[in-house]
Design a protein around this motif. Structure first.
Motif, mmCIF file in Angstrom:
data_model
loop_
_atom_site.group_PDB
_atom_site.id
_atom_site.type_symbol
_atom_site.label_atom_id
_atom_site.label_comp_id
_atom_site.label_asym_id
_atom_site.label_seq_id
_atom_site.Cartn_x
_atom_site.Cartn_y
_atom_site.Cartn_z
ATOM 1 N N ARG A 45 -10.070 -9.780 1.871
ATOM 2 C CA ARG A 45 -11.513 -9.667 1.624
ATOM 3 C C ARG A 45 -11.907 -10.296 0.288
ATOM 4 N NH1 ARG A 45 -10.777 -4.469 2.837
ATOM 5 N NH2 ARG A 45 -10.985 -4.034 5.021
ATOM 6 N N GLN A 46 -11.010 -10.182 -0.698
ATOM 7 C CA GLN A 46 -11.299 -10.713 -2.023
ATOM 8 C C GLN A 46 -10.726 -12.119 -2.218
ATOM 9 O OE1 GLN A 46 -11.236 -7.855 -5.315
ATOM 10 N NE2 GLN A 46 -10.553 -6.321 -3.814
ATOM 11 N N ASP A 47 -10.204 -12.700 -1.127
ATOM 12 C CA ASP A 47 -9.695 -14.074 -1.133
ATOM 13 C C ASP A 47 -8.586 -14.264 -2.170
ATOM 14 O OD1 ASP A 47 -9.645 -16.590 0.005
ATOM 15 O OD2 ASP A 47 -11.170 -17.415 -1.342
ATOM 16 N N GLY B 123 0.839 -1.190 0.000
ATOM 17 C CA GLY B 123 0.000 0.000 0.000
ATOM 18 C C GLY B 123 0.874 1.240 0.000
ATOM 19 N N ARG B 124 0.254 2.391 -0.167
ATOM 20 C CA ARG B 124 0.991 3.650 -0.263
ATOM 21 C C ARG B 124 1.809 3.935 0.986
ATOM 22 N NH1 ARG B 124 0.502 8.239 1.949
ATOM 23 N NH2 ARG B 124 -1.590 7.791 2.702
ATOM 24 N N VAL B 125 1.225 3.768 2.164
ATOM 25 C CA VAL B 125 1.943 4.103 3.406
ATOM 26 C C VAL B 125 3.195 3.242 3.532
ATOM 27 C CG1 VAL B 125 1.813 4.072 5.924
ATOM 28 C CG2 VAL B 125 -0.106 4.972 4.589
ATOM 29 N N THR B 126 3.052 1.940 3.336
ATOM 30 C CA THR B 126 4.211 1.044 3.426
ATOM 31 C C THR B 126 5.243 1.397 2.371
ATOM 32 O OG1 THR B 126 2.856 -0.735 4.326
ATOM 33 C CG2 THR B 126 4.956 -1.362 3.316
ATOM 34 N N HIS B 127 4.789 1.624 1.148
ATOM 35 C CA HIS B 127 5.728 1.961 0.076
ATOM 36 C C HIS B 127 6.493 3.244 0.389
ATOM 37 C CE1 HIS B 127 7.528 2.237 -3.849
ATOM 38 N NE2 HIS B 127 7.177 3.501 -3.866
ATOM 39 N N GLU B 128 5.803 4.272 0.865
ATOM 40 C CA GLU B 128 6.490 5.531 1.157
ATOM 41 C C GLU B 128 7.485 5.378 2.301
ATOM 42 O OE1 GLU B 128 3.267 8.360 1.519
ATOM 43 O OE2 GLU B 128 3.326 8.782 -0.641
ATOM 44 N N ARG C 51 3.579 -8.782 23.694
ATOM 45 C CA ARG C 51 2.166 -8.424 23.662
ATOM 46 C C ARG C 51 2.077 -6.915 23.544
ATOM 47 N NH1 ARG C 51 0.170 -9.986 28.861
ATOM 48 N NH2 ARG C 51 -1.561 -8.650 28.293
ATOM 49 N N VAL C 52 1.392 -6.436 22.535
ATOM 50 C CA VAL C 52 1.267 -5.003 22.297
ATOM 51 C C VAL C 52 0.024 -4.444 23.001
ATOM 52 C CG1 VAL C 52 0.984 -3.239 20.501
ATOM 53 C CG2 VAL C 52 2.520 -5.164 20.124
ATOM 54 N N GLY C 53 -1.040 -5.233 23.039
ATOM 55 C CA GLY C 53 -2.246 -4.835 23.771
ATOM 56 C C GLY C 53 -3.288 -4.103 22.941
ATOM 57 N N ARG C 54 -2.838 -3.301 21.995
ATOM 58 C CA ARG C 54 -3.768 -2.588 21.124
ATOM 59 C C ARG C 54 -2.991 -2.072 19.922
ATOM 60 N NH1 ARG C 54 -3.741 3.230 22.855
ATOM 61 N NH2 ARG C 54 -2.187 3.278 24.498
ATOM 62 N N GLY C 55 -3.743 -1.709 18.907
ATOM 63 C CA GLY C 55 -3.126 -1.248 17.668
ATOM 64 C C GLY C 55 -3.903 -1.772 16.491
ATOM 65 N N ARG C 56 -3.195 -2.057 15.416
ATOM 66 C CA ARG C 56 -3.839 -2.536 14.190
ATOM 67 C C ARG C 56 -3.635 -4.046 14.082
ATOM 68 N NH1 ARG C 56 -4.188 -0.070 8.346
ATOM 69 N NH2 ARG C 56 -4.908 1.610 9.649
ATOM 70 N N PRO C 57 -4.744 -4.795 14.057
ATOM 71 C CA PRO C 57 -4.607 -6.247 13.911
ATOM 72 C C PRO C 57 -4.215 -6.614 12.475
ATOM 73 C CG PRO C 57 -6.922 -5.637 13.950
ATOM 74 C CD PRO C 57 -6.132 -4.374 14.191
ATOM 75 N N LEU C 58 -3.560 -7.747 12.334
ATOM 76 C CA LEU C 58 -3.190 -8.213 11.001
ATOM 77 C C LEU C 58 -4.421 -8.588 10.191
ATOM 78 C CD1 LEU C 58 -1.280 -9.162 8.771
ATOM 79 C CD2 LEU C 58 -1.027 -11.317 10.003
ATOM 80 N N PHE C 59 -5.329 -9.328 10.793
ATOM 81 C CA PHE C 59 -6.456 -9.859 10.043
ATOM 82 C C PHE C 59 -7.732 -9.077 10.315
ATOM 83 C CE2 PHE C 59 -3.564 -13.486 10.434
ATOM 84 C CZ PHE C 59 -3.391 -13.775 9.079
ATOM 85 N N PRO C 60 -8.378 -8.583 9.245
ATOM 86 C CA PRO C 60 -9.647 -7.880 9.407
ATOM 87 C C PRO C 60 -10.773 -8.889 9.654
ATOM 88 C CG PRO C 60 -9.169 -8.136 7.086
ATOM 89 C CD PRO C 60 -7.969 -8.678 7.845
ATOM 90 N N ALA D 266 -1.081 -3.039 5.922
ATOM 91 C CA ALA D 266 -2.311 -3.473 6.594
ATOM 92 C C ALA D 266 -3.553 -3.302 5.733
ATOM 93 C CB ALA D 266 -2.471 -2.711 7.907
ATOM 94 N N ASP D 267 -3.742 -2.133 5.165
ATOM 95 C CA ASP D 267 -4.954 -1.894 4.381
ATOM 96 C C ASP D 267 -4.968 -2.732 3.109
ATOM 97 O OD1 ASP D 267 -5.908 -0.064 6.239
ATOM 98 O OD2 ASP D 267 -4.993 1.648 5.218
ATOM 99 N N LEU D 268 -3.824 -2.817 2.440
ATOM 100 C CA LEU D 268 -3.768 -3.611 1.214
ATOM 101 C C LEU D 268 -3.984 -5.089 1.516
ATOM 102 C CD1 LEU D 268 -3.394 -3.625 -1.828
ATOM 103 C CD2 LEU D 268 -0.937 -3.945 -1.427
#
Length: 187
Positions: free
Chosen positions: A134-136, A49-54, A149-158, A126-128
């Motif tokens: 979602r589209q398998d 995704g854009r964020v990772t690429h940048e 253990r991070v406790g919170r943040g962005r999970p890998l799997f939606p 993450a978003d990509l």
């Protein structure tokens, strides 16, 4: 046919980043970095995704010019520069470093990428990753579980609205720093 391989570092509790996009808890030492280089060297390209690429484009193009970045870090700079990159973004107009900008995740376009010659394609961001999931469209997983253990943040799997996807375990490897690689493929 090439595979789409989701590669991600996660905390034990399933987060790829903590609050404020913190990834400082990732435990990438020389052994793990060299392993990643060995895996990525055989890949046919990077999908991100854009964020990772940048983030990558801000550091890796010249990382090996710094004498402090010897070994696996310098080696990865060359791997990153040389590989084709596909960045999915609706806002980015162009990108350097052997990069193609793609607007949307279209299954037919992904199928064409998979049918092209070359090694497997690694997926990150993450978003990509969520869009591909979602589209398998993910064929294999390389999940690097960090002993924290991070406790919170962005999970890998939606959260997904479809039937379970059954996977086949293909390998487990424990690194000296406690990171565990879990490899799975579609059945």
């Amino acid at each position: 046919m090439r595979k789409i391989v989701l590669m991600a570092g996660v905390s034990l509790d399933g987060f790829i980043e903590g609050p404020d996009r913190d990834i400082g808890w990732h435990q990438v030492d020389e052994e793990l970095h060299q392993h990643m280089n060995d895996v990525l060297r055989s890949m046919g390209g990077f999908l991100s995704g854009r964020v990772t690429h940048e983030l990558m484009a801000d550091y890796w193009p010249t990382a090996d010019a710094d004498p402090a970045n010897a070994g696996a870090v310098a080696e990865f700079a060359e791997i990153w520069r040389s590989k084709p990159k596909y960045v999915y973004s609706r806002t980015l107009r162009s990108a350097e470093w052997n990069t193609t900008v793609v607007r949307d995740v279209v299954p037919e376009e992904v199928a064409a990428l998979k049918a092209a010659p070359g090694g497997d394609l690694t997926l990150s961001g993450a978003d990509l990753a969520a869009s591909f999931l979602r589209q398998d469209l993910v064929d294999a997983f390389r999940i690097y579980v960090h002993p924290v253990r991070v406790g919170r943040g962005r999970p890998l799997f939606p959260i997904l609205d479809h039937d379970p996807v059954v996977l086949r375990h293909t390998d487990t490897h424990t690194f000296g720093n406690g990171v565990v690689l879990l490899r799975y493929e579609r059945t």
